[in-house]
Design an enzyme around this catalytic site. Sequence first.
Site, PDB file in Angstrom:
ATOM      1  CE  LYS A 111      60.026  52.276  45.014  1.00  0.00           C
ATOM      2  NZ  LYS A 111      60.307  53.699  45.230  1.00  0.00           N
ATOM      3  CE  LYS A 190      62.986  47.796  51.044  1.00  0.00           C
ATOM      4  NZ  LYS A 190      63.001  48.786  49.987  1.00  0.00           N
ATOM      5  CE  LYS A 193      57.177  53.703  54.907  1.00  0.00           C
ATOM      6  NZ  LYS A 193      58.050  54.256  53.831  1.00  0.00           N
TER       7      LYS A 193
HETATM    8  P1  TYM Z   1      61.302  54.686  52.856  1.00  0.00           P
HETATM    9  O1  TYM Z   1      60.086  55.439  53.241  1.00  0.00           O
HETATM   10  O2  TYM Z   1      61.144  53.485  52.011  1.00  0.00           O
HETATM   11  O3  TYM Z   1      62.067  54.240  54.152  1.00  0.00           O
HETATM   12  C1  TYM Z   1      62.355  55.131  55.236  1.00  0.00           C
HETATM   13  C2  TYM Z   1      63.677  54.709  55.847  1.00  0.00           C
HETATM   14  O4  TYM Z   1      63.585  53.348  56.295  1.00  0.00           O
HETATM   15  C3  TYM Z   1      64.606  52.555  55.696  1.00  0.00           C
HETATM   16  N1  TYM Z   1      64.067  51.210  55.392  1.00  0.00           N
HETATM   17  C4  TYM Z   1      64.601  50.065  55.808  1.00  0.00           C
HETATM   18  N2  TYM Z   1      65.707  49.813  56.525  1.00  0.00           N
HETATM   19  C5  TYM Z   1      65.996  48.524  56.804  1.00  0.00           C
HETATM   20  N3  TYM Z   1      65.231  47.470  56.409  1.00  0.00           N
HETATM   21  C6  TYM Z   1      64.106  47.672  55.679  1.00  0.00           C
HETATM   22  N4  TYM Z   1      63.352  46.643  55.316  1.00  0.00           N
HETATM   23  C7  TYM Z   1      63.759  49.019  55.348  1.00  0.00           C
HETATM   24  N5  TYM Z   1      62.735  49.580  54.654  1.00  0.00           N
HETATM   25  C8  TYM Z   1      62.947  50.927  54.693  1.00  0.00           C
HETATM   26  C9  TYM Z   1      65.009  53.292  54.432  1.00  0.00           C
HETATM   27  O5  TYM Z   1      66.331  52.988  54.057  1.00  0.00           O
HETATM   28  C10 TYM Z   1      64.831  54.748  54.837  1.00  0.00           C
HETATM   29  O6  TYM Z   1      65.996  55.252  55.475  1.00  0.00           O
HETATM   30  N6  TYM Z   1      63.305  57.343  49.143  1.00  0.00           N
HETATM   31  C11 TYM Z   1      63.114  57.316  50.590  1.00  0.00           C
HETATM   32  C12 TYM Z   1      62.440  58.563  51.115  1.00  0.00           C
HETATM   33  C13 TYM Z   1      63.182  59.819  50.840  1.00  0.00           C
HETATM   34  C14 TYM Z   1      64.418  60.231  51.410  1.00  0.00           C
HETATM   35  C15 TYM Z   1      64.690  61.510  50.853  1.00  0.00           C
HETATM   36  C16 TYM Z   1      65.274  59.649  52.337  1.00  0.00           C
HETATM   37  C17 TYM Z   1      62.778  60.801  49.971  1.00  0.00           C
HETATM   38  N7  TYM Z   1      63.684  61.797  49.994  1.00  0.00           N
HETATM   39  C18 TYM Z   1      65.854  62.200  51.210  1.00  0.00           C
HETATM   40  C19 TYM Z   1      66.444  60.346  52.667  1.00  0.00           C
HETATM   41  C20 TYM Z   1      66.719  61.609  52.111  1.00  0.00           C
HETATM   42  C21 TYM Z   1      62.229  56.123  50.917  1.00  0.00           C
HETATM   43  O7  TYM Z   1      61.424  55.716  50.135  1.00  0.00           O
HETATM   44  O8  TYM Z   1      62.356  55.668  52.200  1.00  0.00           O
END
Ligand code: TYM
Length: 322
Positions: A111, A190, A193
């Site tokens: 980041k 990758k 969002k």
């Molecule tokens: P976030 O919001 O970035 O993503 C949500 C879920 O989508 C998956 N993901 C992807 N998988 C494959 N290819 C991609 N390009 C891709 N982008 C996102 C992520 O692996 C995720 O499963 N830190 C977490 C949010 C969070 C969380 C938690 C998750 C906060 N607390 C507790 C699990 C348990 C996040 O930013 O995900």
Amino acid sequence: MKRVLSGIQPSGPLHLGNYAAAIRQFIDMQADHEMYIFVASYHALTTVRDPKVLRDNVRQVVIDCLAFGIDPQRTNFYLQQDVPKVTELAWLLGCMCPKHLMDKATSFKDKLAKGLSASIGLYTYPILQAADILSVDPDVVPVGEDQRQHVEITRDLAEKFNAAYGPVFKIPDLKIREGSGLMPGVDGQKMSKSYGNAISPFLEEKALKKVIMKITTDSKGVDEAKDPETCTVFQIFRGLAGVNDPRTAELAERYRKGGMGYGVAKQALLELILNHFGPARKRRVELMNDPGYVEQVLRQGAAAANAKASDVTARARKAVGL
Ligand code: TYM
């Protein structure tokens, strides 16, 4: 019945990577698991500084998740901000967390490299994530590949805490959907969002087509044989259709044979998205018109999550001597 927890950050509209790697797993698991899925609004504060944007993102992510098929009859679906006990738990865990554990977290470095400011919130992000997870005593945490390290840090912190204070936390397992690596965005990096390279399945058809046509490819001509493994269009198609789906094998074959231009592959991807998300697109419009229902779903989900988080936090407070 095994208990599941996972979260999604409301840092922008949900995209195909979120769906393929995470949300689809949640939907599949709903049938025979006790589910806790939440929208990580505290986490989004590490990147979103405009209150209106944050509120809109939260609302949109909630509606999109329900439209995709998260079923409130079978899943406790809630906002992180409605379970403030997780911040207390994060403090208790943070006091057990050696600094080097945060220094080695790759998402912080990624980041920073993307130009985000290095706030303490961003730095300690994995501790809050550990608190989210441990707050409901889950057995399993389904996520995409990029969250692997965060779940490993969670396990590590829980083990450290238990070693110091006795068995307070349950150590959860990580679950990554078979065959789903990271889905690339239109630029081949990758899909994210916040990187401006995402494909949202809820775009209007015309806008969706425009985004898909922007996916970068090499400059091979129509007649030339192509390698599906190195093509972003194919990788996105496979991520959505599935590794073992016959449509994936058929498209790979057309790449290898030659005689198919990238425009045709992109059209196939567009059709796949429109077909796959047809029902979700309809449901989404209905949900947008029913804010009362959405609020009630979140209230009910938060009540269940708060009950669990209160138990776990009480256990942790007692263990540390508070
Ligand atoms: P976030 O919001 O970035 O993503 C949500 C879920 O989508 C998956 N993901 C992807 N998988 C494959 N290819 C991609 N390009 C891709 N982008 C996102 C992520 O692996 C995720 O499963 N830190 C977490 C949010 C969070 C969380 C938690 C998750 C906060 N607390 C507790 C699990 C348990 C996040 O930013 O995900």
